[in-house]
Enzyme design. Structure first.
Site, short mmCIF file in Angstrom:
data_model
loop_
_atom_site.label_atom_id
_atom_site.label_comp_id
_atom_site.label_asym_id
_atom_site.label_seq_id
_atom_site.Cartn_x
_atom_site.Cartn_y
_atom_site.Cartn_z
N GLY A 55 -3.17 3.59 -10.23
CA GLY A 55 -3.61 2.37 -9.56
C GLY A 55 -3.74 1.13 -10.44
O GLY A 55 -4.20 0.10 -9.96
N TRP A 57 -1.50 -1.00 -11.73
CA TRP A 57 -0.70 -2.16 -11.26
C TRP A 57 -1.28 -2.69 -9.94
O TRP A 57 -1.32 -3.90 -9.72
CB TRP A 57 0.76 -1.76 -11.05
N ASP A 75 2.81 6.40 -3.48
CA ASP A 75 3.09 7.33 -4.58
C ASP A 75 3.17 8.75 -4.01
O ASP A 75 2.58 9.05 -2.98
CB ASP A 75 2.00 7.27 -5.65
N ASP A 91 7.08 9.88 -0.39
CA ASP A 91 8.26 9.50 -1.15
C ASP A 91 8.74 8.15 -0.63
O ASP A 91 8.95 7.98 0.57
CB ASP A 91 9.34 10.56 -0.92
N ASP A 116 6.80 0.68 -11.01
CA ASP A 116 6.64 1.30 -12.34
C ASP A 116 7.03 2.76 -12.19
O ASP A 116 6.56 3.61 -12.92
CB ASP A 116 5.15 1.16 -12.72
N LYS A 156 10.85 -0.50 -13.68
CA LYS A 156 10.97 0.09 -15.01
C LYS A 156 12.31 0.79 -15.14
O LYS A 156 12.81 1.36 -14.17
CB LYS A 156 9.84 1.10 -15.21
C1 LIG Z 1 4.00 5.58 -14.65
S1 LIG Z 1 3.33 6.12 -13.12
C2 LIG Z 1 2.80 4.61 -12.41
C3 LIG Z 1 1.56 4.00 -13.04
C4 LIG Z 1 1.02 2.84 -12.23
N1 LIG Z 1 1.93 1.72 -12.25
C5 LIG Z 1 -0.31 2.37 -12.73
O1 LIG Z 1 -0.39 1.29 -13.31
O2 LIG Z 1 -1.30 3.07 -12.50
C6 LIG Z 1 4.80 6.47 -12.19
C7 LIG Z 1 4.53 7.02 -10.79
O3 LIG Z 1 5.76 7.08 -10.04
C8 LIG Z 1 5.55 8.07 -9.04
N2 LIG Z 1 6.79 8.46 -8.36
C9 LIG Z 1 7.85 9.11 -8.87
N3 LIG Z 1 8.79 9.31 -7.93
C10 LIG Z 1 8.32 8.76 -6.77
C11 LIG Z 1 8.84 8.66 -5.44
N4 LIG Z 1 10.04 9.16 -5.11
N5 LIG Z 1 8.10 8.01 -4.50
C12 LIG Z 1 6.87 7.52 -4.83
N6 LIG Z 1 6.33 7.59 -6.08
C13 LIG Z 1 7.04 8.21 -7.04
C14 LIG Z 1 4.89 9.20 -9.83
O4 LIG Z 1 4.22 10.10 -8.97
C15 LIG Z 1 3.97 8.45 -10.78
O5 LIG Z 1 2.64 8.43 -10.34
#
Ligand SMILES: C[S@@+](CC[C@H](N)C(=O)[O-])C[C@H]1O[C@@H](n2cnc3c(N)ncnc32)[C@H](O)[C@@H]1O
Length: 241
Positions: A55, A57, A75, A91, A116, A156
């Site tokens: 959370g 961002w 997420d 998703d 991200d 990213k």
């Molecule tokens: C680096 S973390 C994000 C951190 C977040 N920006 C923060 O500041 O707290 C990346 C996230 O992308 C999510 N993710 C990966 N594939 C996804 C998808 N297909 N749909 C939704 N979320 C996804 C992962 O579950 C993970 O929690």
């Protein structure tokens, strides 16, 4: 290994600062640095945060958009509630999730999509980089669908094969595109953010999705085979790198 991980975390000033400032993740400072440089999100904007857990961002986006704005986060993992944000589990490529995202904004297009998104890292750079490229392309697909003309997007990516194709797909759809490495990204990290502003009007951009375009670009440079294998599985992304 555990000791090294612990020492690195202890030394990480952004992690300490995140804790002191009440942000849930050090990555909050990456978005803050992107925002300081590019002014991506404005007060009153509607923002979709893709891959929002835990959370950080979302917290930063809420600060910027203020009371008149709207922040929706999605997420695969559950994100603890954040006052002012609508958070969903699912998703981001699931059409039903996208419908719910749009419903949260009363069916209106969004001003900004921030992503991200990141896979569960395997530690094998080529694999992680390929999956990350696929996820960023998914995020761009979503952004193209739900952003209003003039809207902004950031995602990213990891340096490596195909990133040029991602940047090109962004340049075809936004009039301003830059690569940016926030100082809050770890020194050794090859992560980079592709920052896009001013989405071109729908009529002036290709109807082909970025996913299809980038997949065929990867095929042309010989890193992806489009031949069907004998399973009946439909291919959503391009994980058969
Ligand atoms: C680096 S973390 C994000 C951190 C977040 N920006 C923060 O500041 O707290 C990346 C996230 O992308 C999510 N993710 C990966 N594939 C996804 C998808 N297909 N749909 C939704 N979320 C996804 C992962 O579950 C993970 O929690």
């Amino acid at each position: 290994m555990a000791k090294r991980w612990y020492q690195e975390h202890q030394r990480d000033p952004w992690r300490r600062q995140a804790k002191n400032s009440g942000y849930r993740a050090r990555s909050a400072f990456k978005l803050k640095q992107i925002q300081d440089k590019y002014n991506l999100i404005r007060q009153g904007d509607s923002v979709l945060d893709i891959g929002c857990h835990p959370g950080g961002w979302t917290q930063v986006a809420i600060e910027v958009v203020g009371m008149d704005g709207k922040v929706v986060g999605v997420d695969l993992r559950t994100t603890e509630p954040i006052p002012g944000a609508a958070l969903m589990v699912g998703d981001v490529m699931d059409p039903l999730i996208l419908d719910s995202v749009l419903d949260e904004n009363d069916g209106n297009a969004f001003n900004s999509v921030i992503s991200d998104i990141s896979p569960n890292l395997t530690g094998r750079y080529d694999t992680d980089q390929a999956i990350s490229l696929e996820l960023s392309t998914m995020a761009l697909d979503v952004a193209v669908k739900i952003l209003a003309p003039g809207g902004s997007f950031v995602t990213k990516a990891f340096q490596g094969t195909g990133i040029e194709l991602l940047v090109k797909a962004c340049k075809d759809r936004f009039s301003f595109v830059r690569r940016f490495s926030p100082i809050a990204s770890r020194n050794a990290s090859s992560e980079v953010y592709v920052v896009c502003k001013n989405k071109k009007p729908n009529g002036s951009i290709s109807d082909t999705s970025p996913m299809v375009e980038i997949r065929s670009g990867l095929e042309k440079i010989g890193v992806l085979s489009m031949e069907q294998d004998d399973t009946d599985e439909s291919v959503v992304g391009f994980r058969r790198l």
